[in-house]
Design a protein around this motif. Structure first.
Motif, short mmCIF file in Angstrom:
data_model
loop_
_atom_site.label_atom_id
_atom_site.label_comp_id
_atom_site.label_asym_id
_atom_site.label_seq_id
_atom_site.Cartn_x
_atom_site.Cartn_y
_atom_site.Cartn_z
N VAL A 256 0.92 -1.10 -0.15
CA VAL A 256 -0.05 -0.05 0.18
C VAL A 256 0.82 1.15 -0.07
O VAL A 256 0.70 2.23 -0.53
N MET A 257 1.80 1.32 0.96
CA MET A 257 2.77 2.43 0.80
C MET A 257 3.39 2.57 -0.69
O MET A 257 3.48 3.79 -1.05
N GLU A 258 3.77 1.44 -1.25
CA GLU A 258 4.28 1.40 -2.50
C GLU A 258 3.29 2.10 -3.65
O GLU A 258 3.65 2.97 -4.55
N LYS A 311 -6.65 15.02 -5.12
CA LYS A 311 -6.29 15.45 -3.71
C LYS A 311 -5.87 14.44 -2.81
O LYS A 311 -4.88 14.51 -2.12
N GLN A 312 -6.59 13.16 -3.04
CA GLN A 312 -6.16 12.12 -2.19
C GLN A 312 -4.73 11.56 -2.91
O GLN A 312 -4.06 11.14 -1.82
N ILE A 313 -4.73 11.42 -3.86
CA ILE A 313 -3.31 10.80 -4.41
C ILE A 313 -2.06 11.63 -3.79
O ILE A 313 -1.16 11.23 -3.50
N ILE A 314 -2.22 12.80 -4.07
CA ILE A 314 -1.23 14.11 -3.49
C ILE A 314 -0.96 14.01 -2.28
O ILE A 314 0.16 13.79 -1.71
N ALA A 315 -2.12 14.13 -1.33
CA ALA A 315 -2.06 13.62 0.11
C ALA A 315 -1.18 12.49 0.54
O ALA A 315 -0.49 12.29 1.62
N ALA A 316 -1.52 11.23 -0.20
CA ALA A 316 -0.76 10.13 0.04
C ALA A 316 0.40 10.15 -0.13
O ALA A 316 1.50 9.48 0.42
#
Length: 338
Positions: A256-258, A311-316
């Motif tokens: 998930v981190m990857e 927004k979610q992708i950038i925050a992650a």
């Protein structure tokens, strides 16, 4: 002079298994100048435990620490054996806790767990979830050092639009619930006939054949790649937009981190350590365990609300920057040099 470390775990990548923490972390310790002795790579479990014991005994007079990868299932037992051997030999040992099901082990075998964890030098916990669970069980000597990535190995891809191209990366095992991925793809076909699903990973318990047969029965076209190297699967990830994780329980999954580092939109079951790693509607979409309809709806929102998904992708991606090895290694240095 750097401390000498004996690292104990299942070092089985040499036999084609997925690399585990001992495979990656021991090599990084070596790069940082630590003298490392790692065991064991024996295929047979009995021979592996014997090799682990022999390695600890052989280096008992010169080792500063023994780091023990500690899991919740069958591999729990070598952690118990090695930790008690370290006690007899008076060596400082450090359990490195893995597996989202360890809290259940604390409940099932409280006495054995206390033999390990109450006599350790430190208990290294990679996730806030396990930290919380171990604190609730009054386990002492806790130190949180997160899982890590070498971020220079991951290329972030900007995805201005999100298409129904799903990526699943994990070993094929019942605890990771791979059939759910097929069910999700089948349901999405009603709205997105061009849905794609790619499932990457080796077989662990026979689930590979079961899932292939299940996909054929459901008439879902799935790309099964088998086991790929990190470089191979991260390159393949550029062809997909949504990373789905279907686990029944988890800790702080590196996969998930990857996905966060690669710029994939993450949709995952809200189990174990996941809510301690990700926040729903902020840097991922979280759904209940085995909730196919919930995951399908979350993917629909990701696809049809691209600005929200971005927004979610950038925050992650910003969150995972803090998990780079260049930062995490400082915490191991503090532990070893304290």
């Amino acid at each position: 002079m750097k401390k000498k470390i004996v690292y104990i775990g299942n070092k089985l990548a040499v036999h084609g298994h997925n690399p585990t923490t001992i495979d990656t972390l021991s090599e990084l310790f070596i790069q940082e100048g630590y003298p490392i002795i790692a065991a064991s790579s024996k295929r047979n479990k009995v021979f592996r435990i014997l090799d682990m014991m022999q390695t600890v005994i052989k280096h008992s007079r010169t080792a500063d620490f023994v780091v023990i990868d500690t899991y919740s299932t069958a591999n729990f037992w070598y952690s118990l054996i090695i930790s008690q051997l370290c006690r007899v030999l008076k060596i400082r040992y450090i359990p490195f806790l893995h597996g989202g099901d360890l809290p259940k082990r604390l409940k099932r075998n409280p006495h054995l767990c206390r033999m390990i964890f109450e006599n350790s030098y430190k208990n290294v916990v990679p996730s806030a979830y396990l930290m919380d669970q171990f604190q609730k069980n009054n386990i002492p000597n806790l130190m949180q050092i997160p899982n890590f990535l070498e971020l220079d190995q991951y290329s972030f891809k900007e995805r201005k639009t999100i298409k129904p191209r799903l990526l699943w990366v994990r070993a094929f095992a019942a605890l990771y619930n791979p059939k759910m991925a097929v069910d999700v793809a089948e349901s999405l076909k009603n709205r997105y006939p061009d849905v794609e699903l790619c499932m990457i990973g080796p077989d662990k318990d026979g689930s590979w054949d079961e899932v292939k047969k299940y996909a054929a029965l459901k008439k879902v076209d799935v790309r099964f790649t088998g086991k790929l190297t990190k470089g191979e699967w991260t390159a393949l990830a550029s062809d997909y937009d949504v990373f789905i994780s279907t686990s029944h329980f988890d800790n702080m999954p590196v996969s998930v981190m990857e996905a966060m580092a690669l710029g994939l939109a993450v949709v995952t079951t809200n189990v174990g350590g996941i809510p301690f790693l990700l926040e729903n509607d902020v840097d991922a979409c979280l759904v209940a365990d085995n909730d196919v309809a919930g995951m399908v709806n979350a993917i629909k929102i990701v696809i049809e609300s691209p600005e929200k998904a971005q927004k979610q992708i950038i925050a992650a991606h910003l969150k995972v920057q803090k998990m780079d090895w260049k930062e995490i290694k400082k915490q191991w240095e503090v532990l070893f040099e304290d």
